[in-house]
Design a protein around this motif. Structure first.
Motif, short mmCIF file in Angstrom:
data_model
loop_
_atom_site.label_atom_id
_atom_site.label_comp_id
_atom_site.label_asym_id
_atom_site.label_seq_id
_atom_site.Cartn_x
_atom_site.Cartn_y
_atom_site.Cartn_z
N GLU A 86 1.53 42.86 69.40
CA GLU A 86 2.14 43.00 70.54
C GLU A 86 0.91 41.71 71.28
N LEU A 87 -0.33 41.03 71.16
CA LEU A 87 -0.87 39.84 71.49
C LEU A 87 0.00 38.77 70.58
N LYS A 112 2.97 38.62 70.17
CA LYS A 112 4.83 38.74 70.34
C LYS A 112 4.43 37.68 71.44
N ALA A 113 3.71 38.43 72.37
CA ALA A 113 3.70 37.44 74.19
C ALA A 113 3.36 36.23 73.38
N LYS A 114 2.23 35.86 72.90
CA LYS A 114 1.74 34.34 72.53
C LYS A 114 3.02 33.75 72.08
N ILE A 142 5.21 32.51 74.65
CA ILE A 142 4.74 31.80 75.88
C ILE A 142 5.00 30.21 74.94
N GLU A 143 4.08 30.43 73.93
CA GLU A 143 4.21 29.06 73.07
C GLU A 143 5.39 28.63 73.34
N GLU A 150 7.99 29.53 75.27
CA GLU A 150 9.03 29.15 76.51
C GLU A 150 9.85 30.27 76.40
N TRP A 184 10.66 32.58 78.48
CA TRP A 184 10.09 33.65 79.23
C TRP A 184 10.69 34.92 80.06
N GLU A 185 12.32 34.51 79.73
CA GLU A 185 12.78 36.12 80.13
C GLU A 185 12.62 36.91 79.46
N LEU A 187 9.62 37.29 77.57
CA LEU A 187 8.40 37.59 78.00
C LEU A 187 8.15 38.72 79.75
N GLU A 188 9.01 37.90 80.12
CA GLU A 188 10.01 39.44 81.45
C GLU A 188 9.58 40.61 81.08
N TRP A 238 9.43 42.22 77.83
CA TRP A 238 8.28 42.75 77.80
C TRP A 238 7.75 43.16 78.61
N MET A 239 7.09 43.00 79.56
CA MET A 239 6.44 43.21 80.72
C MET A 239 6.68 44.55 81.16
#
Lengths: 275, 275
Positions: B245-246, B248-250, B253-254, B256, B258-259, B261-262, B264-265
């Motif tokens: 999961e980490l 995936k997030a990284k 972010i790398e 960009e 962003w949508e 990532l949102e 996923w959160m």
């Protein structure tokens, strides 16, 4: 003294609640009509206004996301503000804000970041003691006016906050370690558990430790996406530093280096001696 | 009824405090003389005894590390215990305990894991309400005697605990996700901050979120090393799930995204709906 608060969520709303005794009048500005109604009903502000009303304000607080703050600063730079008015922003990253603030109001701005918050958002989340005894980071004060810094510090003292002066660049790097990376980690824990087939069973075991580690994963995704976006480079650096420690731990577990693992944990114990 | 508590630290000591009204006498056993003295002074137990004294006990609580529990069970299997005596162990992993318990006392044992604790240890850390309203996982009760299960449940009800019955194997897997992996993550956060040149400056910014995320890194390294050792495979699996999961997030972010990532959160937000 008149205060205008732009953004009536957790941060702006709590500021209004806490500063009732400091200002003669607090005007609230928020594009969300529900927020306007809630803020009035909850007594976070005295009245609802528009950007035009900020011309009469002595203190303007921008408690909105970073890009919103930069837009608001551009807007304010074209209004006829009171000459000595103080503008405070509560943006979670500071470098882009101090860099992009229009020159004609740069002296008015005291760029600040209250190290306070909860996992909740919106006017309903506002609490009177949110800022009490918390750290307020103030950045690049050499570019702010003397009067404005004095006024800002007076307000932070009124809120019983501990003021820390810092360079904006340095702040953004620290914030990545202390706040932004831990948010990514907490969301990663939440998502890793949710991926398990027996997730419902797993969470029946959740005690205090897990609740703490997953609390930040309640945070507002829209808001945090914007913060991550602004602080991309520092965030990636801090994730990399975290990952390298995690890898060390995993390797020690895999290779059964239990004594080394114990030493590594003992080092971790030291953190709370400097906190 | 007489109770013997082996191990007078946070878990055993808190059990003694909370069960004062349930037993006529509580005997405490601990090889650490300071712990013996503290436990008596703090009133966690009525007297200090030895393993021999457990022959008169109706209830024996093993609140020591897992390998210690297995040694104690072997010891107890050779003593002349009361026929119907109940042995409760509070080991953090359960499979090795139920597998390695000597056959002649297997019916006496009710393998339990209280989902309670703090980051502190030792008799001084004992608190009367540690178990109140917490989950008590009880494993493989089909191998325990009926009388013993009844008695154990009666005690857990007295403590106002929520009893969850579970297979030992399943428990160990769940515990890795809910407790063991989060400990490794918290120590990784602590160590990654401590590695930074400006660590002292960084922690001046620490607010509630960071305190939560680093609290588990105060835990006792010696004790946790033993738990990690016992649950190695499940721990590595849960670290792997977290790491994925980490990563995936990284990556988002790398790159960009962003949508994404949102989104996923937002998925992570769901955790607290099932907790």
């Amino acid at each position: 003294m008149v205060c205008g608060i732009v953004g009536l969520g957790l941060m702006g709303g709590s500021f209004g609640l806490a500063c009732k005794g400091y200002f003669d009048k607090i005007i609230g500005i928020d594009h969300n009509i529900q927020h306007q109604e809630d803020a009035l009903k909850l007594g976070l502000v005295d009245e609802i206004g528009t950007f035009e009303d900020l011309k009469q304000a002595d203190v303007i607080v921008l408690a909105i996301p970073i890009r919103g703050i930069i837009n608001a600063l551009n807007h304010l730079s074209k209004l006829n503000l009171k000459k000595d008015s103080l503008i405070i922003d509560f943006g979670s990253t500071k470098e882009s804000i101090v860099n992009e603030c229009p020159k004609n109001i740069r002296k008015n701005l005291v760029a600040s970041h209250p190290m306070a918050g909860t996992e909740y958002s919106g006017p309903q989340a506002a609490i009177a003691d949110l800022y009490y005894n918390k750290v307020m980071v103030v950045c690049n004060i050499e570019d702010s006016g003397e009067e404005q810094v004095k006024r800002a510090f007076d307000i932070y003292n009124y809120l019983k906050m501990q003021i820390k002066i810092m360079d904006a660049k340095e702040h953004d790097r620290h914030a990545a370690f202390i706040s932004h990376m831990p948010h990514i980690v907490s969301f990663s824990i939440a998502n890793s558990v949710l991926k398990q087939e027996d997730k419902d069973h797993i969470v029946t075991l959740a005690a205090g430790g897990f609740r703490d580690m997953s609390r930040l994963a309640k945070s507002n995704p829209h808001m945090w996406k914007d913060i991550f976006k602004e602080n991309k480079k520092n965030l990636l650096d801090s994730i990399e530093a975290f990952k390298s420690e995690l890898k060390k731990a995993k390797d020690m577990i895999e290779n059964e280096k239990w004594e080394e693992l114990e030493e590594w944990m003992k080092t971790g114990n030291q953190l709370h001696k400097i906190m």
